[in-house]
Write an enzyme that holds these catalytic residues in place. Structure first.
Site, mmCIF file in Angstrom:
data_model
loop_
_atom_site.group_PDB
_atom_site.id
_atom_site.type_symbol
_atom_site.label_atom_id
_atom_site.label_comp_id
_atom_site.label_asym_id
_atom_site.label_seq_id
_atom_site.Cartn_x
_atom_site.Cartn_y
_atom_site.Cartn_z
ATOM 1 N N CYS A 115 5.988 1.575 2.364
ATOM 2 C CA CYS A 115 7.024 0.676 1.848
ATOM 3 C C CYS A 115 6.814 -0.756 2.329
ATOM 4 C CB CYS A 115 8.418 1.185 2.225
ATOM 5 S SG CYS A 115 8.852 2.712 1.386
ATOM 6 N N ALA A 116 5.538 -1.128 2.396
ATOM 7 C CA ALA A 116 5.149 -2.511 2.737
ATOM 8 C C ALA A 116 3.891 -2.822 1.930
ATOM 9 C CB ALA A 116 4.895 -2.647 4.235
#
Length: 464
Positions: free
Chosen positions: A386-387
């Site tokens: 999630c980056a």
């Protein structure tokens, strides 16, 4: 398939380091859980995915279990259990404020998570506020600012460059109006610590405010709102050894008081009355309750307070020393494998928490993570964490390439544009990281013992 002896697997927890500077790990729930291996037998599970969700501290679980029979409604009942629960809830707020070293007048708002906290703050910013955020942020910090003007800053390669980049962007903003900076305290990909105090000073020097995403920092290091001079801090219980569905937004009260409630409903309102024209007038709370509509998650809140107390009593000096010992074990072990490349923004010497991401030459990251789980009983994370922009930058790919959190993008053996993350903390025994390092070496040297296939977007053992 026949199984060879698994020299990296140990099914009992080994004795901890004799180094007197390193305390024993804190007791966590599930520390004795065993899991089956695809090659046969069982092994004690090595939970090395703390950056996603840390196991509950045994102390937290015990405190929650002791309170559970006394659970009652908060702020709404005259009965004994309701009053006891209300006191517990508000005392938990005070405990969190003390844990964060909040300023007098700061508010502690209980939310569902870091993501929820930052979306709440995004709903309170002035209409003409510009938000500044580095592309290196977790999506919880990168994405909530949908109704604001956002300036995305390129990934810095040193802490000093991060400060310089922010100063230049803030000075050049046009119009020169209200501004908010959102920055992580520790990267959820590289584990590297960010220069929060210096970034806060730069923000304030240019008339901006700053919110700290402490989701990866608070479980590993003390966080002082006053010392860092940040305006707000956000974190999640599930990363702070309190996985019961609560989070925190703490900091300055003015924007919170001046905005509409995050959710409208009971608890957020002080008074509701019908008007002569048939409408409704509402007077909203000006305290933290303004943004806590509905029945609160008192068990989640209490678990966070319990974790704050447990970590404080254990002593962060001791916890940090032990974690550095584990980090050194992992980094030194991975450095002995030429095929492994550890991902980093600030370089090998940068201070960091127990979060390390890497790729292995010749391996699809999802295949490698699946083999660690199925053949060694080791739980890590694979994907883009999630980056997405940050991982793409670190892997040297186009930052705009598509990718899905945690999902493999290639079949086993094919090149993948994702990585493997190992993460650990206060509850991790030496044996878990030693098993992990041994498994990495063994997999790179000898390959997987089992065949794997992609099923429903995940790499899994082929049991056909």
């Amino acid at each position: 398939m026949s199984a060879r002896p698994n020299t990296a697997t140990v099914d009992t927890v080994a004795a901890e380091s004799a180094d007197p500077c390193c305390a024993a790990p804190l007791p966590v729930l599930g520390r004795d859980v065993t899991v089956p291996l695809v090659t046969g037998g069982e092994v004690t599970y090595a939970a090395l995915d703390y950056a996603a969700s840390a196991p509950a501290l045994q102390r937290v679980w015990d405190d929650v279990a002791a309170y559970a029979p006394y659970y009652g409604s908060v702020h709404r009942g005259a009965g004994y259990l309701s009053q006891l629960s209300t006191d517990l809830f508000e005392n938990s707020r005070a405990t969190v404020a003390e844990f964060l070293d909040c300023r007098p007048g700061d508010q502690v708002v209980f939310t569902r998570s870091t993501t929820d906290s930052l979306n709440l703050l995004a709903a309170t910013i002035p209409a003409d506020c510009e938000v500044f955020v580095f592309e290196t942020e977790h999506h919880a910090s990168l994405l909530p600012w949908r109704d604001a003007r956002v300036t995305y800053l390129n990934a810095p390669r040193t802490p000093a460059q991060a400060v310089e980049t922010l100063e230049r962007a803030l000075a050049d903003r046009d119009p020169y109006g209200p501004a908010l900076v959102c920055v992580t305290g520790a990267s959820n990909v590289t584990g590297e610590l960010w220069p929060v105090k210096e970034l806060a000073a730069a923000a304030h020097a240019h008339g901006a405010r700053i919110v700290l995403d402490a989701a990866q920092l608070a479980p590993h290091h003390p966080v002082s709102v006053q010392e860092l001079d940040v305006d707000w801090v956000a974190f999640s219980g599930h990363k702070l050894y309190a996985p019961f569905g609560s989070g925190v937004l703490a900091g300055r009260a003015d924007w919170l008081q001046d905005s509409e409630p995050y959710l409208a409903g009971g608890g957020a309102s002080r008074k509701v009355a019908r008007r002569a024209d048939g409408g409704v007038d509402v007077e909203w709370h000006t305290t933290a309750a303004r943004h806590e509509a509905g029945s609160p998650n008192v068990i989640g809140v209490y678990s966070i307070a319990s974790a704050c107390k447990a970590l404080t009593e254990a002593g962060f000096d001791s916890l940090v020393a032990r974690e550095r010992h584990l980090i050194a074990k992992v980094r030194e072990g991975l450095a002995e494998v030429p095929e492994v490349r550890v991902l980093s923004l600030f370089g090998d010497d940068a201070p960091r928490v127990g979060v390390i991401s890497f790729v292995v030459e010749g391996w699809n990251s999802s295949h490698f993570a699946a083999a660690l789980s199925a053949e060694y009983g080791i739980g890590v994370r694979d994907g883009l964490f999630c980056a997405h922009p940050l991982v793409r930058t670190l892997l040297g790919s186009d930052p705009q390439d598509p990718g899905e959190c945690g999902a493999p993008e290639a079949a086993p053996g094919e090149r993948s544009l994702n990585a493997i993350r190992v993460s650990f903390g206060a509850g991790t025994p030496d044996e878990h990281v030693e098993r992990f390092v041994g498994a990495v070496k063994e997999l790179v040297r000898d390959g997987a013992q089992w065949k794997y296939r992609t099923e429903d977007g995940r790499c899994v053992p082929d049991r056909g």
